[in-house]
Scaffold this active site. Structure first.
Site, PDB file in Angstrom:
ATOM      1  N   TYR A 135      -0.114  -6.901  17.744  1.00  0.00           N
ATOM      2  CA  TYR A 135      -0.529  -5.773  17.470  1.00  0.00           C
ATOM      3  C   TYR A 135      -1.948  -5.350  16.698  1.00  0.00           C
ATOM      4  O   TYR A 135      -1.964  -6.424  15.629  1.00  0.00           O
ATOM      5  CB  TYR A 135       0.639  -4.947  16.606  1.00  0.00           C
ATOM      6  CG  TYR A 135       0.507  -3.570  16.157  1.00  0.00           C
ATOM      7  CD1 TYR A 135       0.318  -2.430  16.888  1.00  0.00           C
ATOM      8  CD2 TYR A 135       0.300  -3.559  14.609  1.00  0.00           C
ATOM      9  CE1 TYR A 135       0.468  -1.189  16.479  1.00  0.00           C
ATOM     10  CE2 TYR A 135       0.138  -2.012  14.365  1.00  0.00           C
ATOM     11  CZ  TYR A 135       0.089  -0.908  15.072  1.00  0.00           C
ATOM     12  OH  TYR A 135       0.141   0.213  14.712  1.00  0.00           O
ATOM     13  N   ASP A 177      -6.924 -11.419  13.525  1.00  0.00           N
ATOM     14  CA  ASP A 177      -6.107 -10.457  12.842  1.00  0.00           C
ATOM     15  C   ASP A 177      -5.310 -10.994  11.745  1.00  0.00           C
ATOM     16  O   ASP A 177      -4.194 -11.407  11.948  1.00  0.00           O
ATOM     17  CB  ASP A 177      -5.630  -9.550  13.788  1.00  0.00           C
ATOM     18  CG  ASP A 177      -5.076  -8.299  13.178  1.00  0.00           C
ATOM     19  OD1 ASP A 177      -4.735  -8.346  12.037  1.00  0.00           O
ATOM     20  OD2 ASP A 177      -4.558  -7.253  13.851  1.00  0.00           O
ATOM     21  N   LYS A 222      -2.714  -6.020   4.563  1.00  0.00           N
ATOM     22  CA  LYS A 222      -1.345  -5.805   3.463  1.00  0.00           C
ATOM     23  C   LYS A 222      -1.344  -6.448   2.405  1.00  0.00           C
ATOM     24  O   LYS A 222      -1.624  -5.755   1.426  1.00  0.00           O
ATOM     25  CB  LYS A 222      -0.338  -6.306   4.637  1.00  0.00           C
ATOM     26  CG  LYS A 222      -0.113  -5.171   5.935  1.00  0.00           C
ATOM     27  CD  LYS A 222       1.034  -5.511   6.807  1.00  0.00           C
ATOM     28  CE  LYS A 222       1.220  -5.315   8.132  1.00  0.00           C
ATOM     29  NZ  LYS A 222       2.287  -4.066   8.054  1.00  0.00           N
TER      30      LYS A 222
HETATM   31  N1  PMP Z   1      -2.752  -5.682  12.740  1.00  0.00           N
HETATM   32  C1  PMP Z   1      -1.833  -6.210  12.272  1.00  0.00           C
HETATM   33  C2  PMP Z   1      -1.238  -7.599  12.647  1.00  0.00           C
HETATM   34  C3  PMP Z   1      -0.713  -5.426  12.154  1.00  0.00           C
HETATM   35  O1  PMP Z   1       0.603  -6.120  11.506  1.00  0.00           O
HETATM   36  C4  PMP Z   1      -0.974  -4.125  11.504  1.00  0.00           C
HETATM   37  C5  PMP Z   1       0.255  -3.233  10.796  1.00  0.00           C
HETATM   38  N2  PMP Z   1       1.402  -3.756  11.063  1.00  0.00           N
HETATM   39  C6  PMP Z   1      -2.168  -3.606  11.784  1.00  0.00           C
HETATM   40  C7  PMP Z   1      -3.067  -4.547  12.311  1.00  0.00           C
HETATM   41  C8  PMP Z   1      -2.478  -2.188  11.640  1.00  0.00           C
HETATM   42  O2  PMP Z   1      -2.441  -2.001  10.281  1.00  0.00           O
HETATM   43  P1  PMP Z   1      -2.476  -0.476   9.465  1.00  0.00           P
HETATM   44  O3  PMP Z   1      -0.797  -0.171   9.656  1.00  0.00           O
HETATM   45  O4  PMP Z   1      -2.999  -0.629   7.831  1.00  0.00           O
HETATM   46  O5  PMP Z   1      -3.249   0.335  10.311  1.00  0.00           O
END
Ligand code: PMP
Length: 450
Positions: free
Chosen positions: A165, A261, A289
């Site tokens: 994701y 990521d 996060k």
């Molecule tokens: N990349 C990863 C690995 C994530 O887990 C998330 C959110 N769960 C995101 C990107 C997107 O981040 P945001 O919800 O702050 O847009």
């Protein structure tokens, strides 16, 4: 050990009883949810929260490892707001930093000293970071990262892995959680209204032969290989030994940039995230996060030769609230706590995560459930299945509805977990919290078997 039960009964973990109990003691949450739905689309602020059982609960307080709903029920929190709360709820240093900053100014839309102070902290910690830039969410910062790789290479496509994701933008929300019947190589947009994306090529996680095949076909058109270095969004599946090194080598060989990521792994699996933990350095990395300790902050970190494209203004990176002092004050305080003693809190955090994970696994196995756990220290997954997963499609064998019943029982007994099987542990969780949680798991196992 008893024989593992492969066909769990509908009533395992007593969902009727726990559902009734919860509905009884969370009436104000229910009423608030009904009220919110009249004016707030779906009654929630992120689609990921829509399917909570028995319904999305409302919270009004949190301290350390605990969160309290508006009916006054307390929960040991292993959801941690989907990951950001690495220091637990309302860490005093973070709260004080926000209060101090709020009394001075909320935002400037201009330069201030916290920007370079946080940038200096980050470049001192993150191996690939010569330069950083800020935004407010993971989705935004991944958009900047992908744009930057196109500008740096003059190529349009990127390679992602199925099940990973990278936010909910049109270009990144693809091949996330497809059905078993969907073809890996023909990914469809996930939701209505998304533009079709023919610039993405998809490979299977932990399968070098498949990556090889995809690169043979598309290698010369690919600007980036992007991955979650620990596949946290689909089962917390680690990279197989050597796989991250393999991606590093392949990206360089085909002239593409490697993006980690680290939105989940960053400041969680190690002070220096996945790069520190597994010793592989990408060209770019994204954070969103734990880096903010609970406030909206995202970071792109990377090599100067690429980040200079942003520095010169060739690649557009903008945002009214980017680098706002309120969020940077919180992040600075959080990172200073995390970095104290060169990350001296991490070994205990890791040990608590492992104790909890193995305790849960043991209790469920002893009760006869087929269970697999995977992950790394303070982020792990509990799945009802027989064999460990090595890529997204293996996770389709997990019994999601049995897990959902388990999560409902936990909630009723005061343990909050995410609906997808992922658990987060914070530095605020004590040994006592972990032991208490394991006793609750044990009691669910003893009572919930039919
Ligand atoms: N990349 C990863 C690995 C994530 O887990 C998330 C959110 N769960 C995101 C990107 C997107 O981040 P945001 O919800 O702050 O847009």
């Amino acid at each position: 050990m008893p024989d593992l039960k492969t066909t769990p009964a509908q009533t395992d973990f007593l969902p009727e009883i726990h559902g009734q109990n919860l509905r009884r003691k969370t009436r104000r949450s229910f009423e608030q949810y009904q009220r919110a739905r009249r004016t707030l689309a779906g009654g929630v602020s992120s689609g990921m929260r829509r399917n909570a059982r028995p319904y999305p609960l409302a919270y009004d307080d949190g301290t350390g490892s605990q969160v309290f709903d508006i009916d006054g029920n307390a929960y040991l929190d292993y959801g941690l707001a989907w990951g950001p709360l690495i220091l637990g709820h309302s860490h005093p240093a973070v709260v004080e930093a926000i209060q101090r900053q709020a009394a001075r100014a909320l935002t400037f839309g201009a330069q201030h000293e916290l920007e370079y102070q946080v940038a200096e902290l980050l470049t001192g910690i993150i191996p690939c970071a010569d330069l950083v830039c800020f935004a407010n969410s993971g989705t935004e910062i991944i958009q900047v990262a992908l744009r930057l790789t196109r500008a740096a290479t003059g190529r349009r496509k990127f390679l992602k892995f199925e099940g990973h994701y990278h936010g909910w933008s049109d270009e990144a929300l693809i091949a996330y959680h497809p059905k078993a019947t969907d073809e890996l190589e023909k990914p469809a947009p996930v939701g209505a209204g998304q533009l079709p994306n023919n610039q993405v090529v998809v490979a299977e996680w932990n399968n070098p032969a498949h990556v090889e095949q995809v690169l043979d076909r598309h290698g010369s058109e690919i600007s980036a290989i992007i991955c979650e270095p620990l596949l946290a969004n689909s089962g917390c599946i680690p990279a197989a030994p050597g796989f991250l090194e393999y991606l590093r080598e392949k990206a360089t060989a085909c002239g593409a940039l490697l993006i980690f990521d680290e939105v989940i792994t960053g400041f969680r699996v190690d002070l220096a995230g996945a790069q520190g933990r597994w010793g592989v350095t990408p060209d770019l990395a994204t954070y969103a996060k734990a880096v903010g300790g609970g406030v909206p902050l995202s970071v792109l970190a990377g090599r100067s030769e690429y980040m200079d494209l942003i520095a010169r203004g060739d690649v557009v990176h903008a945002g009214t609230l980017n680098g706002n002092p309120l969020c940077l004050a919180a992040a600075k305080a959080a990172i200073e706590v995390l970095a104290a003693g060169n990350g001296s809190l991490y070994p205990a955090l890791r040990a608590r995560g492992e104790r909890l994970r193995h305790g849960i696994e043991q209790a469920l196995r002893t009760a006869g459930f087929p269970v697999v756990t995977s992950g790394d220290g303070p982020v792990f997954q509990v799945s009802f299945m027989c064999d460990p997963a090595s890529s997204y499609r293996d996770m389709l064998r997990a019994d999601a509805s049995l897990y959902s019943n388990f999560a409902l029982a936990l909630l009723d007994l005061g343990v909050l977990v995410l609906p997808d099987g992922r658990w987060y542990v914070s530095a605020a969780h004590s040994d006592n919290d972990i032991e208490q949680t394991l006793q609750i798991v044990q009691s669910i196992c003893s009572a919930g078997r039919t």
